[in-house]
Design a protein around this motif. Structure first.
Motif, PDB file in Angstrom:
ATOM      1  N   PHE A   1      11.698  -8.291  15.232  1.00 41.60           N
ATOM      2  CA  PHE A   1      10.853  -7.095  15.197  1.00 41.60           C
ATOM      3  C   PHE A   1      11.394  -6.081  14.190  1.00 41.60           C
ATOM      4  CE2 PHE A   1       9.688  -7.722  19.979  1.00 41.60           C
ATOM      5  CZ  PHE A   1       8.970  -8.853  19.629  1.00 41.60           C
ATOM      6  N   ALA A   2      12.704  -5.858  14.214  1.00 48.01           N
ATOM      7  CA  ALA A   2      13.308  -4.906  13.283  1.00 48.01           C
ATOM      8  C   ALA A   2      13.136  -5.380  11.848  1.00 48.01           C
ATOM      9  CB  ALA A   2      14.789  -4.723  13.614  1.00 48.01           C
ATOM     10  N   TRP A   3      13.354  -6.662  11.629  1.00 43.00           N
ATOM     11  CA  TRP A   3      13.221  -7.248  10.289  1.00 43.00           C
ATOM     12  C   TRP A   3      11.812  -7.033   9.749  1.00 43.00           C
ATOM     13  CZ3 TRP A   3      16.780  -9.872   7.205  1.00 43.00           C
ATOM     14  CH2 TRP A   3      16.270 -10.643   6.159  1.00 43.00           C
ATOM     15  N   MET A   4      10.820  -7.339  10.554  1.00 41.07           N
ATOM     16  CA  MET A   4       9.431  -7.226  10.098  1.00 41.07           C
ATOM     17  C   MET A   4       8.972  -5.785  10.013  1.00 41.07           C
ATOM     18  SD  MET A   4       7.444 -10.502  11.637  1.00 41.07           S
ATOM     19  CE  MET A   4       7.533 -12.008  10.659  1.00 41.07           C
ATOM     20  N   ALA A   5       9.523  -4.923  10.875  1.00 43.25           N
ATOM     21  CA  ALA A   5       9.159  -3.506  10.796  1.00 43.25           C
ATOM     22  C   ALA A   5       9.709  -2.874   9.520  1.00 43.25           C
ATOM     23  CB  ALA A   5       9.691  -2.761  12.016  1.00 43.25           C
ATOM     24  N   ILE A   6      10.913  -3.271   9.121  1.00 45.47           N
ATOM     25  CA  ILE A   6      11.532  -2.667   7.939  1.00 45.47           C
ATOM     26  C   ILE A   6      10.955  -3.247   6.655  1.00 45.47           C
ATOM     27  CG2 ILE A   6      13.712  -2.415   6.676  1.00 45.47           C
ATOM     28  CD1 ILE A   6      15.118  -2.284   9.406  1.00 45.47           C
ATOM     29  N   LEU A   7      10.895  -4.577   6.543  1.00 44.98           N
ATOM     30  CA  LEU A   7      10.369  -5.189   5.321  1.00 44.98           C
ATOM     31  C   LEU A   7       8.852  -5.033   5.237  1.00 44.98           C
ATOM     32  CD1 LEU A   7      13.249  -6.442   5.511  1.00 44.98           C
ATOM     33  CD2 LEU A   7      12.297  -8.495   4.440  1.00 44.98           C
ATOM     34  N   GLY A   8       8.164  -5.393   6.328  1.00 43.78           N
ATOM     35  CA  GLY A   8       6.705  -5.274   6.324  1.00 43.78           C
ATOM     36  C   GLY A   8       6.245  -3.832   6.323  1.00 43.78           C
ATOM     37  N   GLY A   9       6.985  -2.953   7.034  1.00 44.40           N
ATOM     38  CA  GLY A   9       6.628  -1.539   7.058  1.00 44.40           C
ATOM     39  C   GLY A   9       6.720  -0.903   5.682  1.00 44.40           C
ATOM     40  N   THR A  10       7.726  -1.309   4.909  1.00 44.70           N
ATOM     41  CA  THR A  10       7.841  -0.795   3.542  1.00 44.70           C
ATOM     42  C   THR A  10       6.645  -1.218   2.709  1.00 44.70           C
ATOM     43  OG1 THR A  10      10.270  -0.774   3.622  1.00 44.70           O
ATOM     44  CG2 THR A  10       9.235  -0.884   1.445  1.00 44.70           C
ATOM     45  N   ALA A  11       6.228  -2.487   2.862  1.00 45.18           N
ATOM     46  CA  ALA A  11       5.068  -2.975   2.111  1.00 45.18           C
ATOM     47  C   ALA A  11       3.806  -2.196   2.486  1.00 45.18           C
ATOM     48  CB  ALA A  11       4.871  -4.472   2.373  1.00 45.18           C
ATOM     49  N   ILE A  12       3.598  -1.977   3.779  1.00 48.72           N
ATOM     50  CA  ILE A  12       2.415  -1.230   4.232  1.00 48.72           C
ATOM     51  C   ILE A  12       2.462   0.209   3.730  1.00 48.72           C
ATOM     52  CG2 ILE A  12       1.282  -0.268   6.287  1.00 48.72           C
ATOM     53  CD1 ILE A  12       1.937  -2.879   7.724  1.00 48.72           C
ATOM     54  N   ASP A  13       3.643   0.830   3.775  1.00 42.32           N
ATOM     55  CA  ASP A  13       3.775   2.211   3.310  1.00 42.32           C
ATOM     56  C   ASP A  13       3.498   2.323   1.814  1.00 42.32           C
ATOM     57  OD1 ASP A  13       4.421   4.983   3.809  1.00 42.32           O
ATOM     58  OD2 ASP A  13       6.271   4.633   2.687  1.00 42.32           O
ATOM     59  N   MET A  14       3.909   1.308   1.051  1.00 45.03           N
ATOM     60  CA  MET A  14       3.623   1.308  -0.391  1.00 45.03           C
ATOM     61  C   MET A  14       2.113   1.292  -0.646  1.00 45.03           C
ATOM     62  SD  MET A  14       6.510   1.387  -2.125  1.00 45.03           S
ATOM     63  CE  MET A  14       7.049   2.522  -0.823  1.00 45.03           C
ATOM     64  N   GLU A  15       1.387   0.595   0.215  1.00 40.79           N
ATOM     65  CA  GLU A  15      -0.070   0.538   0.069  1.00 40.79           C
ATOM     66  C   GLU A  15      -0.736   1.818   0.603  1.00 40.79           C
ATOM     67  OE1 GLU A  15      -1.754  -1.409  -1.615  1.00 40.79           O
ATOM     68  OE2 GLU A  15      -0.719  -3.316  -1.806  1.00 40.79           O
ATOM     69  N   LEU A  16      -0.274   2.295   1.757  1.00 44.54           N
ATOM     70  CA  LEU A  16      -0.872   3.523   2.310  1.00 44.54           C
ATOM     71  C   LEU A  16      -0.677   4.719   1.396  1.00 44.54           C
ATOM     72  CD1 LEU A  16       0.030   3.415   6.142  1.00 44.54           C
ATOM     73  CD2 LEU A  16      -2.258   3.412   5.130  1.00 44.54           C
ATOM     74  N   SER A  17       0.469   4.795   0.754  1.00 43.14           N
ATOM     75  CA  SER A  17       0.767   5.925  -0.124  1.00 43.14           C
ATOM     76  C   SER A  17       0.091   5.817  -1.481  1.00 43.14           C
ATOM     77  CB  SER A  17       2.283   6.047  -0.315  1.00 43.14           C
ATOM     78  OG  SER A  17       2.795   4.891  -0.954  1.00 43.14           O
ATOM     79  N   GLY A  18      -0.493   4.657  -1.776  1.00 45.98           N
ATOM     80  CA  GLY A  18      -1.170   4.458  -3.049  1.00 45.98           C
ATOM     81  C   GLY A  18      -0.259   4.005  -4.169  1.00 45.98           C
ATOM     82  N   ILE A  19       1.023   3.799  -3.883  1.00 53.46           N
ATOM     83  CA  ILE A  19       1.962   3.381  -4.930  1.00 53.46           C
ATOM     84  C   ILE A  19       1.660   1.968  -5.405  1.00 53.46           C
ATOM     85  CG2 ILE A  19       4.389   2.875  -5.414  1.00 53.46           C
ATOM     86  CD1 ILE A  19       5.134   5.123  -3.477  1.00 53.46           C
ATOM     87  N   ALA A  20       1.412   1.056  -4.450  1.00 54.48           N
ATOM     88  CA  ALA A  20       1.182  -0.350  -4.822  1.00 54.48           C
ATOM     89  C   ALA A  20      -0.232  -0.590  -5.342  1.00 54.48           C
ATOM     90  CB  ALA A  20       1.451  -1.249  -3.623  1.00 54.48           C
ATOM     91  N   GLN A  21      -1.193   0.211  -4.910  1.00 59.40           N
ATOM     92  CA  GLN A  21      -2.586   0.105  -5.360  1.00 59.40           C
ATOM     93  C   GLN A  21      -3.148  -1.314  -5.210  1.00 59.40           C
ATOM     94  OE1 GLN A  21      -2.622   1.732  -9.350  1.00 59.40           O
ATOM     95  NE2 GLN A  21      -2.727   3.832  -8.583  1.00 59.40           N
ATOM     96  N   GLY A  22      -2.872  -1.935  -4.073  1.00 54.56           N
ATOM     97  CA  GLY A  22      -3.436  -3.252  -3.784  1.00 54.56           C
ATOM     98  C   GLY A  22      -2.643  -4.425  -4.312  1.00 54.56           C
ATOM     99  N   ALA A  23      -1.566  -4.171  -5.062  1.00 50.09           N
ATOM    100  CA  ALA A  23      -0.806  -5.273  -5.661  1.00 50.09           C
ATOM    101  C   ALA A  23      -0.141  -6.148  -4.600  1.00 50.09           C
ATOM    102  CB  ALA A  23       0.248  -4.716  -6.609  1.00 50.09           C
TER     103      ALA A  23
END
Length: 555
Positions: free
Chosen positions: A394-416
């Motif tokens: 859970f911690a592993w997926m929250a940290i790695l996956g959470g970073t990916a989701i935050d990159m998309e929510l913040s608009g930094i990744a822009q769908g990449a």
């Protein structure tokens, strides 16, 4: 009840006395090899036929047995939690009463973590949360919008379900059954042993051979799918470091580029060669040292995301999602949707796929967990191999996956990241959180980690397969480990080529092969419950007899 019979322990698995198969069961070894030789030849000579038939069978299996998979896995999880909580069963030691564990807690955890979910965590640490953020029952029913902040909690609810107590419970049920009979009753460490309270001496013949063969088939297909996903991510990692264009090919239906057949086969040969060498060295050396290295490198990768990733977003997500998961745990255990509906289609393609994958993987991981867990109590085994690994996942997926989701929510990744292939999402996320210079170092570390996780999974699988072949003997001839290393390589390569370089055919074969063993696991659950109940009463009457004898002496 005071005349309760002693447990049946007279398992007899005839093995060859001489020749190449000395010490191995000929029916199990030959039937398993012929099965996979035929599958390999079929996939190579008739790839179109193999792909079409396996796809059709897979659709039928998921459609007809969706509810069975959901209910069965839910029962497995609750059964283990109850067994661990009840004093009479939880305090039982897997071995003699004063026996100490063979491996340190660190090495024990490292080995079970690497064998159980190592490769899966590398591939799906970002891909699973992102997939559930795109589609899950709450999104399908219109409760929340896909890729929204409101959808994060439900995305992690199902992510935690797929990689939490239910997943590890599948492994541990098999492992606990095997370890209980092998170490408390001195029986062979093989699959048929787990059914002795139900079938007794009937297992000393064709029925027992069939049970062990089903274990071998499920093991090989489960390991094959795991290696397939792992080498796909390994190729993506090599491409991100080297830029070698031959490693990738155009994606299907306009999707992102995917690893090429040549790249996959090259990676497969490297991984299986290293795995076979490690398997020849045995559990005490190759598997143990590689597993320790895996845990160290995993910690370093986690620290990269803690330092450079969205740690505050991830920590808050972890807390909310964990409470949400606990509250919904009973419903998640038994919530089955009708096939042919949007919810049913999602469940059969997601949850049921995972349950089939973990069940296919369970003879391998379960027997391996049993092999390394002698001397531990039932409660320690369940808590240490179900609850603790779940929290780490859970911690592993929250940290790695959470970073990916935050990159998309913040608009930094822009769908990449959303648009990346499942096996490339980890590298796509890393490119947004570290500089180009740091990325090169971290990407190399990821490739090494993926490689060592793959080698650990494959060599552990080879050791387990040979243990089943040898009627439960833990020390087997190295020649057979080499032969099965080659055969496993050929099976995976043939199914990859049959799928045109994709992993769909490999996945379909695994889901079909897992179904028979799912029924074996259900019988194992009933069998262990009966054994624990009867052993408890044997202990009560034994203690009562000792007290009567002491009273007579005093009198």
């Amino acid at each position: 009840m005071n005349d309760i019979k002693p447990p049946f322990t007279d398992i007899d698995i005839p093995t060859a006395d001489a020749g190449f198969y000395q010490g191995h069961s000929l029916p199990i070894a030959l039937a398993s090899k012929i099965t996979f030789a035929l599958l390999t030849v079929w996939a190579l000579l008739r790839p179109g036929s193999a792909e079409a038939i396996l796809s059709l069978l897979n659709t039928e299996v998921l459609g007809v047995f969706n509810m069975f998979y959901i209910i069965a896995v839910g029962l497995f999880a609750w059964f283990l939690l109850i067994v661990a909580a009840v004093p009479s069963s939880g305090q039982r030691r897997l071995g003699k009463e004063d026996e100490k564990p063979e491996f340190s807690t660190f090495s024990w955890f490292a080995m079970m973590f690497g064998a159980g979910l190592g490769v899966g965590l590398m591939v799906y640490a970002t891909a699973e949360p992102m997939a559930n953020w795109t589609s899950n029952p709450d999104i399908i029913t219109g409760g929340v919008a896909a890729h929204s902040a409101e959808a994060v909690t439900s995305a992690y609810r199902y992510t935690f379900m797929h990689y939490g107590i239910h997943a590890w419970g599948i492994y541990v049920l098999t492992g606990l059954c095997l370890a209980y009979y092998a170490y408390t009753r001195d029986m062979p460490l093989t699959i048929r042993t787990a059914l002795t309270p139900l079938l007794g001496r009937h297992l000393n013949g064709p029925i027992g051979h069939v049970v062990d063969i089903l274990g071998v088939v499920a093991t090989i297909l489960g390991v094959a799918v795991t290696i397939g996903f792992g080498i796909s991510q390994l190729v993506e990692g090599f491409y991100s470091i080297t830029g070698m264009e031959w490693l990738l090919q155009a994606g299907q239906d306009g999707g992102p580029p995917a690893p090429s057949s040549v790249g996959l086969i090259a990676a497969l040969v490297i991984v299986m060669a290293l795995s076979t060498l490690s398997a020849v060295s045995g559990v005490g050396r190759g598997v143990k040292y590689l597993s320790n290295l895996n845990l160290v490198l995993s910690t370093l990768l986690l620290l990269v995301f803690v330092v450079f990733g969205s740690v505050l977003f991830s920590v808050s997500t972890y807390g909310r999602a964990l409470m949400d998961y606990i509250l919904h745990f009973p419903a998640l255990s038994f919530e089955a949707y009708s096939t042919g509906t949007p919810l049913g289609d999602w469940q059969s393609g997601s949850t049921t796929f995972y349950w089939a994958w973990w069940i296919a993987f369970s003879p391998f991981v379960g027997l391996f967990l049993a092999r390394i867990s002698r001397g531990r109590t039932v409660r320690e085994f369940v808590v240490g191999a179900v609850v603790v690994p779940s929290l780490v996942c859970f911690a592993w997926m929250a940290i790695l996956g959470g970073t990916a989701i935050d990159m998309e929510l913040s608009g930094i990744a822009q769908g990449a990241i959303i648009d990346a292939s499942a096996t490339n999402m980890l590298f796509a996320t890393l490119q947004f959180i570290v500089s180009e210079q740091v990325y090169g170092i971290v990407a190399i570390m990821c490739v090494v980690l993926i490689l060592t996780f793959l080698v650990t999974s494959a060599d552990s699988g080879l050791l387990v397969i040979n243990t089943i072949m040898a009627g439960g003997e833990e020390e087997t001839d190295t020649r057979h480990r080499i032969v099965w290393g080659v055969l496993l390589t050929l099976v995976i390569a043939a199914l990859i080529l049959a799928g045109g370089g994709g992993l769909v055919v490999l996945q379909n074969a695994m889901i079909i092969g897992a179904l028979p063993f799912a029924f074996v696991m259900a019988a194992m659950c009933v069998s262990l419950g009966k054994a624990l109940y009867r052993d408890h009463y044997r202990d009560l009457f034994a203690n009562a007899g000792e007290q009567d004898l002491a009273a007579d002496r005093r009198g």
